[in-house]
Design a protein around this motif. Structure first.
Motif, mmCIF file in Angstrom:
data_model
loop_
_atom_site.group_PDB
_atom_site.id
_atom_site.type_symbol
_atom_site.label_atom_id
_atom_site.label_comp_id
_atom_site.label_asym_id
_atom_site.label_seq_id
_atom_site.Cartn_x
_atom_site.Cartn_y
_atom_site.Cartn_z
ATOM 1 N N PRO A 1 0.832 -1.211 0.000
ATOM 2 C CA PRO A 1 0.000 0.000 0.000
ATOM 3 C C PRO A 1 0.867 1.261 0.000
ATOM 4 O O PRO A 1 2.025 1.232 0.432
ATOM 5 N N VAL A 2 0.315 2.347 -0.484
ATOM 6 C CA VAL A 2 1.028 3.623 -0.489
ATOM 7 C C VAL A 2 -0.027 4.733 -0.535
ATOM 8 O O VAL A 2 -1.131 4.526 -1.069
ATOM 9 N N GLU A 3 0.297 5.884 0.047
ATOM 10 C CA GLU A 3 -0.641 7.007 -0.029
ATOM 11 C C GLU A 3 -0.528 7.666 -1.397
ATOM 12 O O GLU A 3 0.577 7.908 -1.885
ATOM 13 N N GLY A 4 -1.657 7.932 -2.000
ATOM 14 C CA GLY A 4 -1.637 8.566 -3.317
ATOM 15 C C GLY A 4 -2.975 9.207 -3.609
ATOM 16 O O GLY A 4 -3.954 9.007 -2.875
ATOM 17 N N ASP A 5 -3.014 9.989 -4.707
ATOM 18 C CA ASP A 5 -4.247 10.672 -5.107
ATOM 19 C C ASP A 5 -4.949 9.969 -6.258
ATOM 20 O O ASP A 5 -6.151 10.119 -6.443
ATOM 21 N N LEU A 6 -4.150 9.226 -7.067
ATOM 22 C CA LEU A 6 -4.705 8.650 -8.287
ATOM 23 C C LEU A 6 -3.930 7.390 -8.662
ATOM 24 O O LEU A 6 -2.700 7.393 -8.624
ATOM 25 N N VAL A 7 -4.658 6.336 -9.007
ATOM 26 C CA VAL A 7 -4.025 5.121 -9.538
ATOM 27 C C VAL A 7 -4.177 5.133 -11.051
ATOM 28 O O VAL A 7 -5.297 5.292 -11.559
ATOM 29 N N ILE A 8 -3.048 4.995 -11.758
ATOM 30 C CA ILE A 8 -3.131 4.869 -13.219
ATOM 31 C C ILE A 8 -2.426 3.576 -13.640
ATOM 32 O O ILE A 8 -1.501 3.117 -12.974
ATOM 33 N N GLY B 1 -8.905 1.941 -2.379
ATOM 34 C CA GLY B 1 -9.790 3.082 -2.153
ATOM 35 C C GLY B 1 -9.296 4.360 -2.804
ATOM 36 O O GLY B 1 -9.933 5.403 -2.699
ATOM 37 N N ILE B 2 -8.174 4.293 -3.498
ATOM 38 C CA ILE B 2 -7.649 5.467 -4.217
ATOM 39 C C ILE B 2 -8.336 5.516 -5.587
ATOM 40 O O ILE B 2 -8.461 4.484 -6.247
ATOM 41 N N PRO B 3 -8.775 6.694 -6.022
ATOM 42 C CA PRO B 3 -9.481 6.750 -7.317
ATOM 43 C C PRO B 3 -8.620 6.241 -8.473
ATOM 44 O O PRO B 3 -7.405 6.423 -8.481
ATOM 45 N N PHE B 4 -9.299 5.608 -9.438
ATOM 46 C CA PHE B 4 -8.655 5.127 -10.652
ATOM 47 C C PHE B 4 -8.858 6.161 -11.756
ATOM 48 O O PHE B 4 -9.926 6.739 -11.878
ATOM 49 N N GLY B 5 -7.804 6.426 -12.532
ATOM 50 C CA GLY B 5 -7.961 7.366 -13.638
ATOM 51 C C GLY B 5 -7.043 7.015 -14.793
ATOM 52 O O GLY B 5 -6.158 6.163 -14.670
ATOM 53 N N GLU B 6 -7.294 7.629 -15.907
ATOM 54 C CA GLU B 6 -6.415 7.453 -17.062
ATOM 55 C C GLU B 6 -5.378 8.557 -17.061
ATOM 56 O O GLU B 6 -5.729 9.732 -17.057
ATOM 57 N N GLY B 7 -4.107 8.199 -17.032
ATOM 58 C CA GLY B 7 -3.037 9.194 -17.019
ATOM 59 C C GLY B 7 -2.135 9.114 -18.227
ATOM 60 O O GLY B 7 -1.348 10.021 -18.490
ATOM 61 N N LEU B 8 -2.235 8.004 -18.945
ATOM 62 C CA LEU B 8 -1.389 7.791 -20.126
ATOM 63 C C LEU B 8 -2.262 7.328 -21.280
ATOM 64 O O LEU B 8 -3.064 6.397 -21.123
ATOM 65 N N MET B 9 -2.140 7.977 -22.396
ATOM 66 C CA MET B 9 -2.872 7.541 -23.585
ATOM 67 C C MET B 9 -1.915 6.784 -24.495
ATOM 68 O O MET B 9 -0.788 7.221 -24.730
ATOM 69 N N ARG C 1 -0.450 15.762 -8.756
ATOM 70 C CA ARG C 1 -0.987 14.557 -8.099
ATOM 71 C C ARG C 1 0.130 13.625 -7.623
ATOM 72 O O ARG C 1 1.193 13.564 -8.231
ATOM 73 N N ARG C 2 -0.186 12.882 -6.551
ATOM 74 C CA ARG C 2 0.680 11.774 -6.115
ATOM 75 C C ARG C 2 0.155 10.516 -6.821
ATOM 76 O O ARG C 2 -0.916 10.027 -6.497
ATOM 77 N N LEU C 3 0.927 10.054 -7.786
ATOM 78 C CA LEU C 3 0.461 8.955 -8.637
ATOM 79 C C LEU C 3 0.911 7.585 -8.132
ATOM 80 O O LEU C 3 2.056 7.439 -7.689
ATOM 81 N N VAL C 4 0.010 6.622 -8.216
ATOM 82 C CA VAL C 4 0.383 5.216 -8.067
ATOM 83 C C VAL C 4 0.290 4.621 -9.476
ATOM 84 O O VAL C 4 -0.799 4.545 -10.049
ATOM 85 N N VAL C 5 1.449 4.259 -10.021
ATOM 86 C CA VAL C 5 1.500 3.796 -11.409
ATOM 87 C C VAL C 5 1.632 2.271 -11.414
ATOM 88 O O VAL C 5 2.625 1.729 -10.909
#
Ligand code: SF4
Length: 432
Positions: A239-246, A264-272, A307-311
């Protein structure tokens, strides 16, 4: 592609993407009721025309044989020695598949089906094959079943393909997998099966992690669902603290969604992803790989900035791709970049069909996780444990190969007798 109409067998092949090689005019010339096709990914035998598949041979009676092969043999050198030094093909090819074709036509006194059953036990390593003569199509899977091979049914015929996604595309219904150690034959009488070896299943676990399409089913398990579960396991293990999982598209998208849900960290698209270029680590040269990284992915700056990203990605092989992605995300304004990998460190080369043949090319072979993290420029790096990967994928109930993580090779390998250039020196130079 090879096509047959019951009397003659025609092979048409060239270098490039399918859409570059085949057009409507070409396809019009390929008439028949039996066909095989393959896009080759080079392992033993360099990337050149002679090694493009299907391999084609004629036997002493003038009959044709076409062979397409997913996987990589580990005893190619000794098979060539049995052939008397080199395959007799003209123009010269240097692939393990060419050797298989040569062995099959060498059984001149046998019908092809008997030649297959006699020849297959001599092969070691990974082979999912489709092969044909003018009248019959065969599907063959090695006794370990490293690579997948599935059977589908159309209203008027049969389909044998690497993955179930291919069946969906042509509207075929899934019947079953070709079993490890089995040969199936399809002709006007329908489909029949023979066993040439006892099965000892070791499906490549990397198929679940990276290779297979997410919309395929392997050993009864949805690849998408397995990847989601791997992501969820990773969220619990690292686990890690972050704002967005991509996720790094496309192969890690399912896993990123699983990580987001479990964390529980929101999922989003960060790379196309540029959908017109291929996968990067399987491009044959380093220059092409580096070019590929730059043209393959584009960051969505508005999503990333501040953002603090979880990649989430599926694997780190050489490290160059991940390093480029982390750099790209920082340039796009990411505050932190935490990298999470849904497989353990790749420390050993694969000899069963993935082109990563030397340990020195694998970044995790001599660097610790923190050192790899520093190399790729991440704020933190964590890999999924082998226990979690195997436990999740093994829910299919079959044995798995995990040799690139553990060094425990299911088929013993003479590492001195492997490599892409193994047969190059044995054969006359390529045609211009
Ligand atoms: S060594 Fe790794 S990539 Fe190769 S077959 Fe085994 S699990 Fe798959």
């Amino acid at each position: 592609m090879a096509v047959a109409d019951g009397n003659s067998l025609l092979v048409y092949k060239d270098m490039g993407l399918v859409s570059q090689v085949f057009d409507e005019t070409t396809l019009q010339t390929l008439q028949g009721h039996l066909a095989i096709g393959h896009t080759r990914y080079s392992t033993t035998g360099s990337s050149r025309w002679e090694n493009a598949q299907p391999a084609f041979k004629t036997n002493a009676a003038g009959g044709g044989l076409a062979v397409a092969h997913n996987g990589n043999l580990t005893n190619t050198a000794s098979l060539v020695a049995r052939l008397g030094g080199q395959p007799t093909c003209r123009p010269p090819a240097s692939s393990d598949t060419e050797v298989v074709a040569e062995l099959l036509v060498g059984e001149a006194d046998l019908p092809l089906e008997e030649a297959v059953v006699r020849t297959m036990p001599r092969l070691e390593g990974a082979y999912s094959l489709v092969l044909m003569d003018e009248r019959t199509l065969y599907g063959v899977r090695d006794p370990h079943g490293f690579r997948p091979l599935v059977i589908g049914k159309l209203p008027g015929g049969w389909v044998i393909a690497s993955e179930t996604a291919a069946l969906d595309i042509v509207g075929a219904s899934f019947v079953r997998e070709v079993d490890p150690g089995e040969v199936v034959a399809v002709d006007e009488r329908g489909l029949r099966s023979r066993r040439f070896s006892e099965p000892d299943p070791h499906l490549c676990v990397f198929e679940y992690v990276y290779l297979a399409r997410a919309d395929s089913t392997l050993a009864g398990r949805s690849v998408h669902q397995v990847r989601r579960e791997l992501g969820a396991c990773l969220a619990r293990e690292a686990p890690v603290e972050g704002d967005l999982v991509i996720g790094v598209p496309d192969t890690a998208t399912s896993a990123a969604a699983g990580y987001a849900e479990a964390s529980g960290i929101p999922f989003g698209e960060g790379l196309m992803k540029n959908r017109y270029v291929g996968r990067t680590f399987i491009q044959p040269t380093q220059t092409m790989r580096q070019l590929g990284i730059r043209i393959k992915l584009n960051p969505l700056r508005e999503t990333i900035r501040g953002r603090r990203l979880v990649v989430v990605d599926d694997s780190i092989v050489r490290g160059n791709t991940t390093k480029a992605i982390v750099g790209m995300l920082r340039e796009a304004g990411a505050l932190q970049v935490h990298v999470r990998i849904t497989s353990p460190p790749v420390r050993w080369p694969c000899f069963y069909g993935i082109d990563m043949p030397t340990r020195s090319e694998l970044i995790a072979s001599d660097l610790l996780t923190d050192e790899v993290g520093a190399y790729i420029g991440a704020d933190s790096l964590a890999y999924l444990s082998l226990e979690a990967l195997a436990g999740t994928a093994q829910a299919g109930g079959r044995g798995l190969c995990s040799a690139c993580f553990t060094g425990g090779y299911p088929v013993p390998v003479d590492t001195q007798a492997q490599g892409k250039a193994l047969l190059e020196g044995l054969l006359p130079p390529s045609r211009p």
